[in-house]
Design a protein around this motif. Sequence first.
Motif, mmCIF file in Angstrom:
data_model
loop_
_atom_site.group_PDB
_atom_site.id
_atom_site.type_symbol
_atom_site.label_atom_id
_atom_site.label_comp_id
_atom_site.label_asym_id
_atom_site.label_seq_id
_atom_site.Cartn_x
_atom_site.Cartn_y
_atom_site.Cartn_z
ATOM 1 N N ASN A 41 42.113 5.096 -28.669
ATOM 2 C CA ASN A 41 41.228 4.454 -29.644
ATOM 3 C C ASN A 41 39.759 4.769 -29.391
ATOM 4 N N PHE A 42 39.523 5.971 -28.859
ATOM 5 C CA PHE A 42 38.149 6.385 -28.618
ATOM 6 C C PHE A 42 37.642 7.188 -29.811
ATOM 7 N N GLU A 43 36.363 6.968 -30.151
ATOM 8 C CA GLU A 43 35.726 7.782 -31.192
ATOM 9 C C GLU A 43 34.630 8.603 -30.533
ATOM 10 N N TYR A 44 34.289 9.716 -31.159
ATOM 11 C CA TYR A 44 33.355 10.632 -30.499
ATOM 12 C C TYR A 44 32.224 11.075 -31.413
ATOM 13 N N LEU A 45 31.065 11.294 -30.785
ATOM 14 C CA LEU A 45 29.965 11.985 -31.449
ATOM 15 C C LEU A 45 29.400 12.924 -30.386
ATOM 16 N N ASN A 46 29.314 14.192 -30.701
ATOM 17 C CA ASN A 46 28.789 15.166 -29.737
ATOM 18 C C ASN A 46 27.450 15.706 -30.235
ATOM 19 N N ILE A 47 26.378 15.280 -29.566
ATOM 20 C CA ILE A 47 25.038 15.806 -29.849
ATOM 21 C C ILE A 47 24.438 16.193 -28.502
ATOM 22 N N PRO A 48 24.168 17.474 -28.278
ATOM 23 C CA PRO A 48 23.608 17.872 -26.979
ATOM 24 C C PRO A 48 22.274 17.162 -26.700
ATOM 25 N N TYR A 49 22.097 16.754 -25.443
ATOM 26 C CA TYR A 49 20.885 16.014 -25.072
ATOM 27 C C TYR A 49 19.609 16.766 -25.415
ATOM 28 N N PHE A 50 19.684 18.109 -25.386
ATOM 29 C CA PHE A 50 18.447 18.864 -25.609
ATOM 30 C C PHE A 50 18.026 18.864 -27.079
#
Lengths: 375, 75
Positions: A41-50
């Motif tokens: 039940n995990f959701e994800y958002l991937n935005i590189p820190y840079f």
Amino acid sequence: MTVNAMTSKEVTNKVFNKEALFILDVRNESDFQDWKIEGENFEYLNIPYFELLDGVEGIIGKIPTDKEVLVVCAKEGSSVMVAEMLSDAGLTVSYLKGGMKAWSEHLEPVKVGDLKDGGEIYQFVRIGKGCLSYMVVSNGEAAIIDSTRMTDVYLEFAESIGAKITHVFDTHLHADHISGGRVIAEKTGATYWLPPKDATEVTFNYQPLEDGNDVEIGNVKINIHALYSPGHTIGSTSFIVDEKFLLSGDILFIDSIGRPDLAGLAQDWVGDLRESLYKRYRELSEDLVVLPAHFMIIEELNEDGSVAEKLGTLYSKNHGLNIEDEAEFRRMVTENLPPQPNSYQEIRETNMGKINPDDEKQREMEIGPNRCAVR
Amino acid sequence: MEANKVLDAKGLACPMPIVKTKKAINDLESGQVLEIHATDKGAKNDLTAWAKSGGHELIKHEEENGVLKFWIKKG
């Protein structure tokens, strides 16, 4: 607003309990695609820190306020930075303590069963990488099977339950993770057993593990019976513990089977793999509880976080055990295989004692999922 | 390779190598080259991805005695 540190253990409990969690993964896109924290039940958002150095305004709207939020990066630093920025913007978020490095190394011990005449068997779930290792305990003595390089975890666990480690086994020469077997044996004086066919190039002393070997743990005579079952490697050996548990190594998993190609000999070993799965295992009791050395997907975990299933159930449900046609089986395990584990050649050489990378290098070699199976 | 500016980010952990690189490149003109020295292993993938997303060009990188060196041309 606060920034909390969430430990790998806390995240593991959320995986086991199927809790909801929103993960903001700030690693670069390719690292995220390759490997991430998995939960039903995990959701994800991937935005590189840079891409967030100038501010987090652009992503605020994408982060839910009604769910727990965890910011994740490789080693912690960037996730702390982003978590603080989000906190300044009014959100309550946590960061993963130690980052994916810590996640890769976390081991969660789960008791998987009692032994007939007293004693227990524990499964150490390496949740981030899908590796499973075992400790069989009886009457103050313990055996460890397929240990990871985080050897302190086993040593401390054994001490906490008052057991002395007397035997250490590897079911085969691993290609996806660095074995802690030799180190544990050195530290405790335990006997280190390896299948000799996998150990032809090792640079250290070991006790050859042969088909039919029986090893007893504790005075209560917990029997560990070795069963030669080649296929993933030429030496792969399974164990039957207390006539109840089948430790299948990398030959049979819950929802998949072992791949035969990690030593470059897929065509040679595919016949062995078929024989192990379709003949040798077939002759065993269907009531044996299969305890594999890996899981591939989070759905393979039971309610309590353990990874275990009866052999009979696997013969009815595991696709890899139900391919009648030998040619089709051969195609399945030699074609369209998933990518090989990261650094698998170097890992094999480390496990043979040929190279001795430092801790940081070992950690780096192991980054990523295990990829030892085919479905 | 001739660099217009050299940034020493050795010993710094993520995210600092990129934070400093971003700052340093702001002081350069388009077409000028920044040379970066870092020891954080993650810098390689991150600098590559960062340069790409920012429209800069990673011209070259090499490793020397554990030090990662990068040359980035400002876009």
